[in-house]
Design a protein around this motif. Sequence first.
Motif, PDB file in Angstrom:
ATOM      1  N   SER A 204      -6.408 -79.381  50.748  1.00  0.00           N
ATOM      2  CA  SER A 204      -7.535 -78.732  50.790  1.00  0.00           C
ATOM      3  C   SER A 204      -7.368 -77.636  49.633  1.00  0.00           C
ATOM      4  O   SER A 204      -6.352 -76.854  49.562  1.00  0.00           O
ATOM      5  N   ASP A 205      -8.588 -77.492  48.699  1.00  0.00           N
ATOM      6  CA  ASP A 205      -8.510 -76.462  47.747  1.00  0.00           C
ATOM      7  C   ASP A 205      -7.275 -76.391  46.911  1.00  0.00           C
ATOM      8  O   ASP A 205      -6.874 -75.200  46.487  1.00  0.00           O
TER       9      ASP A 205
ATOM     10  N   SER B  60      -9.624 -85.895  52.306  1.00  0.00           N
ATOM     11  CA  SER B  60      -9.411 -86.307  53.722  1.00  0.00           C
ATOM     12  C   SER B  60      -9.120 -87.809  53.698  1.00  0.00           C
ATOM     13  O   SER B  60     -10.125 -88.564  52.874  1.00  0.00           O
TER      14      SER B  60
ATOM     15  N   THR C 222      -6.749 -84.392  56.924  1.00  0.00           N
ATOM     16  CA  THR C 222      -6.884 -83.699  55.855  1.00  0.00           C
ATOM     17  C   THR C 222      -5.558 -83.709  54.953  1.00  0.00           C
ATOM     18  O   THR C 222      -4.777 -83.159  55.601  1.00  0.00           O
TER      19      THR C 222
ATOM     20  N   SER D 239     -10.014 -81.235  47.173  1.00  0.00           N
ATOM     21  CA  SER D 239      -9.984 -81.523  48.675  1.00  0.00           C
ATOM     22  C   SER D 239     -10.019 -82.966  48.829  1.00  0.00           C
ATOM     23  O   SER D 239     -10.643 -83.665  48.058  1.00  0.00           O
TER      24      SER D 239
END
Lengths: 274, 302
Positions: B24-25, B11, B21, B9
């Motif tokens: 994510s993941d 940001s 962001t 992840s």
Amino acid sequence: MNRKPIFSLRGVEYAYPGAPSRALCGLDLEIAEGEWVALVGANGSGKSTLAKICNALLTPTQGDCFVMGRNTRDETCVPDIRRAVSLVFQNPEDQIVASVVEEDVAFGPENLGLPSHEIRVRVDRALEMAGLASCRLKGSFSLSGGQKQRLALAGALAMQPAALILDESTSMLDPEGRQSFLSCLGSLKSAGMTIVQITHRMEEAIQSDRVVVIDSGRSVWDGTPGDFFGGAYVRWNFEEPPDVSLYRELLSRGLLPDGTLPDVGAMLDALCLS
Amino acid sequence: MSVVIECLSYSYNLGTPAIVTALSDVSVSVERGEWVSIVGHTGSGKSTLAQHMNALLIPQSGRVEIDGTEVKPKAKGLRDLRRKVGLVFQYPEQQFFAETAREEIAFAPHNWGLRGQDLDRRVADAASAVGLDAALLESNPFSLSGGQQRRVAIASVIAAKPDYLVLDEPTAGLDATGIRELTHLLSELKRDGLAIVQVTHDLQSALDRSDRLLVMENGVGVTVGGAEDVAAFLLRNPVRGLVIPPLVQFSAGLRARGIEIPLTGDLDTIVRKVEERSATPLKYEPANGACAASDGQGRCSS
């Protein structure tokens, strides 16, 4: 068609200082008010040089370029010409000057010394037209590539130009971003804007009024998108969209009835399968 | 030997109100000798992911491992990791700074300490790997054509002898010939054992070329797999910013009509299948209802 010409190029030649060969070699071209012209050609054919000639960023080494009747050689006309013709370059990051979206768009009008309420009106309109109204307070560099491209467009529109020259301005956009950018151009064109669009992407030329092929510094073909895709483009080694290749292949083998449209759905429906 | 990304992840502007962001993941891995494409809309996180692959960005959460070494802030050996993974930015030619193509290409190996004949050989190898005419090495890079400039830029990355080559939109701004040549060049580099990671908008070419594709949407990796699987996924689940290429649409249409055909076959495969299954070659029976032998569903009006 009796529309006023915006650009008249007569025998324009241009050689970059120190370059062994000329980038433009005797190019003639007339573009009328309100036209949407797609300029297509290979890398190095002279398209971008042509764009800079049209905005008086470069002066022809031979021949003349007139913008709304004014010669770009005449230095007293140059500020007016640059105001009338906005150029949007390939990379939007090169054109972003302020860190907040609305400030970036206001930069041009501020430099014109306009009163602040006029600047506000222009910025609002330009952001609206470029579809960036919701991003006006965002950081310019936090935008995605496609949004940055539209920010560059908004900056150009805020100058309220008579003509817009777009130099490969969609090359960094994804298909959806490109579509939204093109439909934005469509509405500008309906509002009377003259658009000169330099592109490699053949599918973008479809929406224009007129296609001009530039090859080795000359204009070698000039006609409607219909005629262009009807065969002219094959001569200059442009990439054929894959569905058009498929269409021609199926047609030539007699697998599709004549008169089928080159559209995936139409082709599927017209096939005779056992 | 691979680059492994697990649950990454990231940001921008972390800890400020302007936080964005970008990832994510996301999980993906790239083996040496493999061609992986990253596709997705503008702003989907593709470039941010690419910049993690050579430790230009350090993970905020999750892991990035390059040949078994984890990328951590201030870790020793980051320099070596960056040498293993060459990163070619968008419009790399805009970052040219040297007077000649030779100096441009020599910059990285010179920085790593190479001199004299070794350096010359390294430059010559890189130039020949990208098919750049040796005569052009002495020219000003800005005087070269767009396609040649892109080659110089890639050569300058290859000159550092990376094992992985990550390219962010390498074909943007090139004409049809330039794209064909570049794609061919990348295939050859791959054959020589380099891993190719290509960030692209061009789904058709990604499906044609890649061993695997990662599809990104709003910072999330929505699927990863081979071309067939990804095409099938995209037909079931539309992803923002990705348009199903016409040939895939056509193949899917043939499948719906009962023809067994891969979704990502090339033009010849498709035409051959249609020919096999065509009821009557229209060419030879144009007159009385070319589709007399059709399935009777009235699709073939003549």
